[in-house]
Design an enzyme around this catalytic site. Structure first.
Site, mmCIF file in Angstrom:
data_model
loop_
_atom_site.group_PDB
_atom_site.id
_atom_site.type_symbol
_atom_site.label_atom_id
_atom_site.label_comp_id
_atom_site.label_asym_id
_atom_site.label_seq_id
_atom_site.Cartn_x
_atom_site.Cartn_y
_atom_site.Cartn_z
ATOM 1 N N CYS A 141 0.742 -1.309 -0.065
ATOM 2 C CA CYS A 141 0.178 0.095 0.077
ATOM 3 C C CYS A 141 0.772 1.160 -0.101
ATOM 4 O O CYS A 141 0.447 2.244 -0.902
ATOM 5 C CB CYS A 141 -0.733 0.078 1.166
ATOM 6 S SG CYS A 141 -0.119 -0.390 2.886
ATOM 7 N N HIS A 257 -2.735 6.377 4.837
ATOM 8 C CA HIS A 257 -1.230 6.692 4.829
ATOM 9 C C HIS A 257 -0.838 7.892 4.468
ATOM 10 O O HIS A 257 -1.303 8.638 3.484
ATOM 11 C CB HIS A 257 -0.607 5.531 4.329
ATOM 12 C CG HIS A 257 -0.691 4.231 4.800
ATOM 13 N ND1 HIS A 257 -1.404 3.913 6.144
ATOM 14 C CD2 HIS A 257 -0.350 2.891 4.398
ATOM 15 C CE1 HIS A 257 -1.279 2.702 6.186
ATOM 16 N NE2 HIS A 257 -0.678 1.889 5.166
#
Length: 348
Positions: A141, A257
């Site tokens: 990711c 994130h």
């Protein structure tokens, strides 16, 4: 080279359907209106018989999908299998999937660095979908959101070096990790002593804390998460000479994130050139206006599909440098959406 012909309306299976990414697969399939002719949801025996809500896509109507126990015969009538069931399960099922003529798009780390498996971010290297042999890997990711932003910059001038520090959400470690953040935060605010908080999902408490470790430590002192960002970026960008230095940190954020990125180019690149390239790039949205305090933040970007870039500025510590901040929903673009976009590349 894969020789099976992909139908325009493929039959889809979601393996690991009851997990966080598996459920997100179902949302994304609906959101992009994937042209599926059939949809099968698979999980362990423990989840078999349970039902998952689905809003519909292609020829698959909205309703409840009954979870089936995954076994080696589950892929006999499937064209594309979206896997998020863990590396061990992916390795166990690989031969059964490909033997059935089904393409596995795998979200685990099982095959990412295998030479015969393409590692794809559709905004960066879609051409690699043409040489798969039945398995395509979905990158980590944190790597995905970084390379989406790096690609338009690399197209201006080849990149020499990237230094990145990640600020990774608790949900990147799964649903139990999110629960732990909720529970610890409540207990901490109620006055529970720090040493009495239950710690299971992480190495230390995550509430009101930052943990500079994601995954295991390697012999050189880096973590496996940091190694992934280095190795995967080189493979996706097709540049083994691209240097990447990563520090990965878990922060008490639920979803999305953040990454602080410094890029050193091999030639001159102005902030204005970088901004124009990022604004024109697919999958990138620039939020960057210091006068109005506009910049990407995890707390406001959950459930979005793009990589958001802000704090764009010159890095004067190197001859040709740019610094910026980027944020993306790691369950959407960092996992489920990227895999579904790969599936779309396979359609005739």
């Amino acid at each position: 080279m894969w020789t099976h012909e992909m139908p325009a309306h493929p039959r889809i299976a979601v393996a690991g359907a009851t997990g966080a990414v598996g459920r997100e697969f179902l949302k994304v399939l609906h959101d992009v209106d994937f042209p599926a002719s059939d949809l099968r949801v698979l999980a362990s025996a423990r989840s078999a018989g349970s039902k998952l809500p689905f809003e519909g896509c292609g020829d698959v109507p909205a309703g409840e999908l009954i979870v089936e126990e995954m076994n080696e015969r589950s892929f006999d009538d499937v064209d594309i299998a979206l896997f998020s069931a863990g590396a061990g399960v992916s390795r166990q099922m690989r031969d059964a999937v490909t033997r059935a003529g089904c393409v596995m798009i795998d979200n685990s780390s099982a095959f990412r660095m295998d030479e015969d498996v393409p590692l794809i971010v559709p905004e960066v290297n879609p051409e690699d979908a043409s040489w798969h042999s039945g398995v395509i890997a979905n990158p980590n990711c944190s790597t995905i959101q970084m390379v989406v932003a790096l690609k338009p910059l690399y197209d201006i001038s080849p990149i020499k070096r990237v230094v990145v520090a990640t600020y990774q959400a608790a949900s990147g470690a799964g649903a139990k990790a999110m629960d732990e953040l909720y529970d610890q935060t409540r207990e901490f605010l109620e006055g529970t002593p720090s040493e009495e908080l239950s710690v299971e999902a992480f190495q230390h408490r995550i509430a009101f804390n930052c943990i500079p470790q994601i995954d295991i430590f390697l012999e050189d002192g880096s973590t496996k998460e940091e190694w992934k960002m280095v190795a995967e970026t080189k493979k996706i960008m097709h540049d083994d000479e691209l240097d990447v230095a990563a520090t990965c940190v878990r922060v008490p954020v639920l979803r999305c994130h953040g990454e602080a990125i410094n890029v050193e180019f091999r030639g001159p690149v102005s902030v204005e050139e970088a901004r124009s390239a990022l604004e024109a790039a697919p999958g990138v949205i620039v939020l960057d206006d210091p006068k109005t305090f506009s910049y990407p933040m995890p707390g406001i970007l959950a459930n979005t599909n793009d990589t958001y870039v802000g704090r764009l500025r010159k890095d004067d510590t190197v001859e040709h440098g740019i610094a910026f901040w980027d944020v993306a929903d790691q369950i959407r673009k960092g996992a489920a959406l990227n895999a579904v976009q790969i599936a779309l590349l396979l359609l005739p």
